[in-house]
Design an enzyme around this catalytic site. Structure first.
Site, PDB file in Angstrom:
ATOM      1  CG  ASP A  29      -1.887   1.055   1.357  1.00  0.00           C
ATOM      2  OD1 ASP A  29      -2.191   1.671   0.321  1.00  0.00           O
ATOM      3  OD2 ASP A  29      -2.382   1.311   2.476  1.00  0.00           O
TER       4      ASP A  29
HETATM    5  C1  SPV Z   1      -7.155   1.588   4.240  1.00  0.00           C
HETATM    6  O1  SPV Z   1      -8.040   0.781   4.539  1.00  0.00           O
HETATM    7  O2  SPV Z   1      -6.523   1.508   3.184  1.00  0.00           O
HETATM    8  C2  SPV Z   1      -6.845   2.695   5.140  1.00  0.00           C
HETATM    9  C3  SPV Z   1      -7.099   2.555   6.564  1.00  0.00           C
HETATM   10  O3  SPV Z   1      -6.314   3.678   4.695  1.00  0.00           O
HETATM   11  S1  SPV Z   1      -5.607   2.140   7.342  1.00  0.00           S
HETATM   12  O4  SPV Z   1      -4.945   1.135   6.570  1.00  0.00           O
HETATM   13  O5  SPV Z   1      -5.993   1.706   8.668  1.00  0.00           O
HETATM   14  O6  SPV Z   1      -4.796   3.362   7.424  1.00  0.00           O
HETATM   15 MG    MG Z   2      -5.618   3.462   2.793  1.00  0.00          MG
END
Ligand code: SPV
Ligand code: MG
Length: 299
Positions: A62
């Site tokens: 991510d």
């Molecule tokens: C996501 O679900 O991609 C988020 C929330 O941004 S978190 O990963 O908790 O930051």
């Molecule tokens: Mg996110």
């Protein structure tokens, strides 16, 4: 139902929730089936998790590796599978101000109820990542400018933009978080997501005490790392919306890993059959019987 009508109904429902005297509990989906199940189990809205789409659809970290088009395509599939309002995690808007504007235009046109824009600098880091890494934010004034541009690009008044403040995650403290929340609210955001990974909740409590804007705009929490509070408890602390962002994804990964481990060991299907969904259940989930009846008998 006409698609414009469908989108407007979902947006109206989301806006109703943001003004209600009860919390909105939203759960993170990573694909169409997780969204369908989120609705079946009675939640209020679906969060298209950037983390979930990156991980489950693409098996990449991510880190802004998924493109706007990929996240949009995932959101459209998810939105089709549920009558709940869908809010997509659009990370930092996939680039600069023009990318934010295009993101708003495309997601609104696609019928999504709302998006969330965070102030992490491109390429972003997932907020929960605890390893060594640089974590830099977009300057508050620039992020406010992007939010203002995004708000003025939307055609329907009901499309929702949630501005996400990462100041606490980045270690900038409560005062910086308050300044950013002020700037984004002033720029026209419809809600503020104040993200934190402080398990003690001291940071959040500090923000709630210090922030003068409390009560003027809905606040959103992602309690992944302060998981002991119910949505009602967080509502009582001042949060209108609570996002359980990644639990279906984590459940799915654990279930697949356990199943595959057993299959590798036992080398026959019977070893896992009692522990996994039956094929009949899967047929049922997607309305197979009804589709066949329609195909063979007509309307
Ligand atoms: C996501 O679900 O991609 C988020 C929330 O941004 S978190 O990963 O908790 O930051
Ligand atoms: Mg996110």
């Amino acid at each position: 139902m006409k698609s414009g009508n469908r989108a407007e109904k979902k947006r109206a429902r989301l806006r109703e929730g943001l003004g209600a005297s009860a919390p909105v509990l939203m759960v993170g989906a990573h694909d169409a089936m997780s969204a369908q199940l989120i609705e079946t189990y009675g939640f209020d809205a679906v969060w298209v998790s950037g983390f979930g789409v990156a991980t489950m659809t693409h098996a990449v970290p991510d880190l802004n590796l998924t493109t706007m088009s990929e996240v949009l395509a995932a959101s459209v599939r998810i939105d089709s599978a549920t009558s709940l309002p869908v809010v997509t995690d659009c990370d930092n808007g996939f680039g600069g101000l023009s990318n934010v504007v295009r993101t708003v235009v495309e997601f609104e046109r696609a019928g999504i109820a709302g998006i969330c824009l965070e102030d992490n600098l491109f390429p972003k880091r997932n907020s929960l990542y605890s390893g060594e890494s640089k974590r830099e934010l977009i300057a508050a004034a620039e992020q406010a400018r992007r939010i203002r541009a995004g708000k003025s690009a939307q055609e329907s008044d009901s499309f929702v933009i949630i501005a996400r403040v990462e100041a606490l995650i980045a270690g900038h403290g409560v005062e910086a978080a308050c300044e950013r929340a002020d700037a984004y609210a002033e720029a026209g955001a419809d809600a503020i997501l104040i993200h934190s990974k402080d398990k003690s909740l001291a940071e959040i409590e500090g923000f709630m005490t210090e922030w003068k804007g409390k009560g003027s705009i809905p606040l959103v929490a992602v309690p992944t790392l302060f998981p002991d509070y119910t949505d009602q408890e967080l509502y009582d602390k001042g949060f209108q919306m609570v996002i359980l962002a990644n639990h279906p994804m984590r459940a799915a990964v654990q279930a697949m890993e356990q199943t595959l481990q057993t299959l590798q060991l036992e080398r026959k299907a019977a070893a896992v059959d009692p522990h996994i969904a039956s094929v009949d259940h899967i047929f049922e989930l997607v309305g197979t019987k009804e589709a066949i009846a329609l195909e063979e008998e007509g309307i």
